[in-house]
Design an enzyme around this catalytic site. Structure first.
Site, mmCIF file in Angstrom:
data_model
loop_
_atom_site.group_PDB
_atom_site.id
_atom_site.type_symbol
_atom_site.label_atom_id
_atom_site.label_comp_id
_atom_site.label_asym_id
_atom_site.label_seq_id
_atom_site.Cartn_x
_atom_site.Cartn_y
_atom_site.Cartn_z
ATOM 1 N N ASP A 15 47.314 18.180 14.318
ATOM 2 C CA ASP A 15 46.894 16.866 14.821
ATOM 3 C C ASP A 15 46.727 15.881 13.658
ATOM 4 O O ASP A 15 46.446 14.702 13.881
ATOM 5 C CB ASP A 15 45.545 17.011 15.551
ATOM 6 C CG ASP A 15 45.539 16.334 16.909
ATOM 7 O OD1 ASP A 15 46.591 15.776 17.283
ATOM 8 O OD2 ASP A 15 44.500 16.365 17.576
ATOM 9 N N GLN A 66 40.722 20.084 20.627
ATOM 10 C CA GLN A 66 40.722 18.947 21.550
ATOM 11 C C GLN A 66 39.429 18.152 21.404
ATOM 12 O O GLN A 66 38.337 18.704 21.504
ATOM 13 C CB GLN A 66 40.887 19.454 22.998
ATOM 14 C CG GLN A 66 41.014 18.363 24.026
ATOM 15 C CD GLN A 66 42.326 17.578 23.889
ATOM 16 O OE1 GLN A 66 43.387 18.146 23.660
ATOM 17 N NE2 GLN A 66 42.256 16.259 24.024
ATOM 18 N N LYS A 98 49.517 20.605 26.965
ATOM 19 C CA LYS A 98 49.921 21.084 25.633
ATOM 20 C C LYS A 98 50.320 22.563 25.696
ATOM 21 O O LYS A 98 51.316 22.966 25.096
ATOM 22 C CB LYS A 98 48.782 20.868 24.630
ATOM 23 C CG LYS A 98 48.611 19.404 24.261
ATOM 24 C CD LYS A 98 47.293 19.094 23.568
ATOM 25 C CE LYS A 98 47.164 17.577 23.410
ATOM 26 N NZ LYS A 98 45.848 17.143 22.914
#
Ligand code: NDP
Length: 297
Positions: A122, A99, A55
């Site tokens: 996200d 994450q 990422k």
């Protein structure tokens, strides 16, 4: 036997990254706006480390400002929340990605509740899930967005099609279903308590499998000519017993690829289908967030 079209997620992801890079360059040149992504990794889970590295690298490659915060596994809930709140206030950061999973005893839900929904690239906050479910503009979870992009490109207008989503997780199944509904499909969500999955699946013009069960969806579950999107990523032992004895694994999807190929009209492979779209959609979401936060640009 149908000559299935194998959807090339790698190529589509590359094209999406190129279009994000072009838009980032335009924003920087015309508005002095550089979209910024902050990724937070807590602990040293090897798979998460690989995802986070990718990422970071991909956001830099499209010209974004990119920061990775690596925190020790024993980071406290208070320290993690404080970092989130600092990033919420940071004008150089437009997207924040935490994450997951977090190491115990950290509570992901409680941390996400403190994340600014407009920076939630996200799409995991309750606010964005609610916006999506209500048909309002939302930051959408990346993997479901990737599925929709692949389907729209393969099929064009999705209106009126029968869609079946296997799996109802917050991360994949539910948002995929909401996106398909927003595109005017007739949507069925199936799960572990559903009866007669093969019959439900055989109704589908569009089948999205997100169950995390290796090759569960068989060839005779598929309506001939359907579009089949395989989200599953499952590690299974090598078929060769000698390799398996060495602990070697391979990745398979939730769909029995060899059986479904030849029945489906379109089919995503694993790997190389949905997977590559996920990070590309994260970049797309960061761009969207930057443009919304910065106003007309
Ligand atoms: P979850 O485990 O959170 O959810 C699985 C869902 O499948 C649940 O709703 C569960 O039903 C349902 N399910 C499980 N077993 C069965 C069964 N035998 N019959 C019917 N339904 C079943 O998984 P995720 O949604 O997070 O992930 C799904 C898959 O997608 C995994 O393989 C994961 O690795 C992969 N994935 C891939 C990504 C990518 O980038 N390509 C990103 C994210 C995930 P119930 O709710 O009733 O328990």
């Amino acid at each position: 036997m149908v000559d299935s079209i194998i959807i090339d997620g790698k190529a589509r992801a590359e094209a999406l990254r190129a279009s994000v890079a072009a838009e980032v360059a335009r924003l920087r040149a015309e508005h002095g706006l550089q979209p910024g992504l902050a990724v937070i990794l807590v602990g040293d889970d090897p798979a998460s480390q690989i995802y986070v590295r990718s990422k970071g690298e991909q956001s830099l490659a499209v010209g974004m400002h990119s920061v990775v915060h690596r925190l020790a596994a024993d980071t406290t809930q208070a320290d993690l929340t404080a970092l989130i709140e600092r990033l919420n206030r940071d004008p150089a950061i437009h997207g924040i990605l935490l994450q997951l999973p977090l190491p115990a005893p950290l509570d992901a839900g409680a941390v996400l509740a403190r994340l600014d929904p407009d920076k939630d690239v996200d799409g995991l906050t309750v606010v964005n899930a609610g916006r999506l479910a209500s048909g309002l503009p939302a930051l959408t979870p990346c993997t479901p967005l990737g599925c929709l992009i692949l389907l729209r490109e393969a099929l064009g207008d999705l209106a009126g099609r029968e869609a079946v989503v296997l799996g109802r997780s917050v991360l994949v199944g539910r948002p995929v279903a909401a996106l398909l509904l927003a595109d005017n499909c007739t949507v069925t969500i199936a799960h572990s308590k559903s009866r007669d999955l093969p019959a439900i699946c055989r109704r589908a013009d569009i089948l999205v499998a997100a169950v995390g069960r290796p090759e569960m969806v068989r060839g005779d579950w598929i309506k001939p000519g359907a579009a089949v999107i395989d989200v599953g990523i499952n590690r299974v032992p090598f078929r060769d017993p000698a390799q398996a004895a060495l602990g070697r694994t391979r990745v398979v999807g939730d769909v029995a690829f060899k059986e479904v190929r030849g029945v489906a009209g379109w089919l995503t492979p694993v790997p190389g289908g949905v997977g590559p779209m996920t990070v590309a959609c994260l970049l797309q979401n960061t761009l969207t967030a930057a443009k919304r936060l910065a106003g007309p640009a």
